[in-house]
Design a protein around this motif. Sequence first.
Motif, mmCIF file in Angstrom:
data_model
loop_
_atom_site.group_PDB
_atom_site.id
_atom_site.type_symbol
_atom_site.label_atom_id
_atom_site.label_comp_id
_atom_site.label_asym_id
_atom_site.label_seq_id
_atom_site.Cartn_x
_atom_site.Cartn_y
_atom_site.Cartn_z
ATOM 1 N N UNK A 9 -11.566 2.684 5.565
ATOM 2 C CA UNK A 9 -11.402 3.386 6.159
ATOM 3 C C UNK A 9 -10.031 3.528 6.786
ATOM 4 N N UNK A 10 -8.654 4.130 6.101
ATOM 5 C CA UNK A 10 -7.386 3.713 6.551
ATOM 6 C C UNK A 10 -6.868 4.526 7.439
ATOM 7 N N UNK A 11 -5.918 4.437 8.436
ATOM 8 C CA UNK A 11 -5.227 6.268 8.469
ATOM 9 C C UNK A 11 -3.669 6.457 7.772
ATOM 10 N N UNK A 12 -3.851 7.489 6.829
ATOM 11 C CA UNK A 12 -3.005 8.012 6.266
ATOM 12 C C UNK A 12 -1.569 7.837 6.204
ATOM 13 N N UNK A 13 -1.043 7.667 7.166
ATOM 14 C CA UNK A 13 -0.089 7.752 8.234
ATOM 15 C C UNK A 13 0.215 5.883 7.420
ATOM 16 N N UNK A 14 -0.563 4.856 6.988
ATOM 17 C CA UNK A 14 -0.586 4.217 6.994
ATOM 18 C C UNK A 14 -0.574 3.432 5.976
ATOM 19 N N UNK A 15 -1.675 4.241 5.097
ATOM 20 C CA UNK A 15 -1.423 4.060 3.795
ATOM 21 C C UNK A 15 -0.571 5.072 2.964
ATOM 22 N N UNK A 20 4.518 3.266 0.274
ATOM 23 C CA UNK A 20 6.868 3.470 0.377
ATOM 24 C C UNK A 20 6.633 1.855 -0.116
ATOM 25 N N UNK A 21 6.056 1.178 0.299
ATOM 26 C CA UNK A 21 6.763 -0.501 1.555
ATOM 27 C C UNK A 21 6.479 -1.001 -0.064
ATOM 28 N N UNK A 22 5.345 -0.756 -0.600
ATOM 29 C CA UNK A 22 5.361 -1.695 -1.884
ATOM 30 C C UNK A 22 5.995 -1.139 -2.877
ATOM 31 N N UNK A 23 6.305 -0.109 -2.921
ATOM 32 C CA UNK A 23 7.203 0.839 -4.467
ATOM 33 C C UNK A 23 8.023 0.498 -4.066
ATOM 34 N N UNK A 24 9.018 0.616 -3.008
ATOM 35 C CA UNK A 24 10.154 -0.294 -2.553
ATOM 36 C C UNK A 24 9.965 -1.330 -2.940
ATOM 37 N N UNK A 82 -2.400 7.108 -4.449
ATOM 38 C CA UNK A 82 -3.293 7.975 -5.251
ATOM 39 C C UNK A 82 -1.859 8.435 -6.156
ATOM 40 N N UNK A 83 -2.317 8.790 -7.479
ATOM 41 C CA UNK A 83 -1.280 9.110 -8.354
ATOM 42 C C UNK A 83 -0.486 10.136 -8.193
ATOM 43 N N UNK A 84 -0.753 11.406 -7.298
ATOM 44 C CA UNK A 84 -0.296 12.304 -6.799
ATOM 45 C C UNK A 84 0.542 11.783 -5.356
ATOM 46 N N UNK A 85 0.867 10.914 -5.392
ATOM 47 C CA UNK A 85 1.237 10.699 -3.479
ATOM 48 C C UNK A 85 2.815 9.092 -4.268
#
Length: 145
Positions: A9-15, A20-24, A82-85
């Motif tokens: 389980x990871x912090x949602x802010x970290x995820x 964002x970094x991965x997509x960028x 998550x696709x919605x994110x």
Amino acid sequence: IKRSGGREYANQTLVARMGLCHAAAGCMLCVHGALFSKGSMLILAQGLEHALQPTFSLIIMAWVSLVGLWVYTLNRLLKEYDALFIIPVIEVVWSLQSMISGGIFFDEYSALSMSRLCLFATGVVVNVTGVLVLSHRGEKKKLSE
């Protein structure tokens, strides 16, 4: 990251920041595929004799490679987040990167007057804001339930 019962389980802010970094990173590299495709069309517009040059073949190979890398990156992003994110994040990052790189490479911003440049910047802000608002719409429904 917390581990419990074989699950992580990871912090949602970290995820969100990782997504964002991965997509960028993926978009920054792969958006150049659009530049290569536009560049190849400009070469073809000058005549077929230019298409027989080795430089044109290199541009086509780079374009195909970047398209393949983008499909791979997109599949990884959709599998990991998550696709919605991630889809709104990809849309915003891709749009910004293609506007910046295309505008610089094709020198599109030099022809804009100050008023048109302001309108363009306003449009970019509206695009980004709209995608952010729409991407948080599902969270409000979850909170109200």
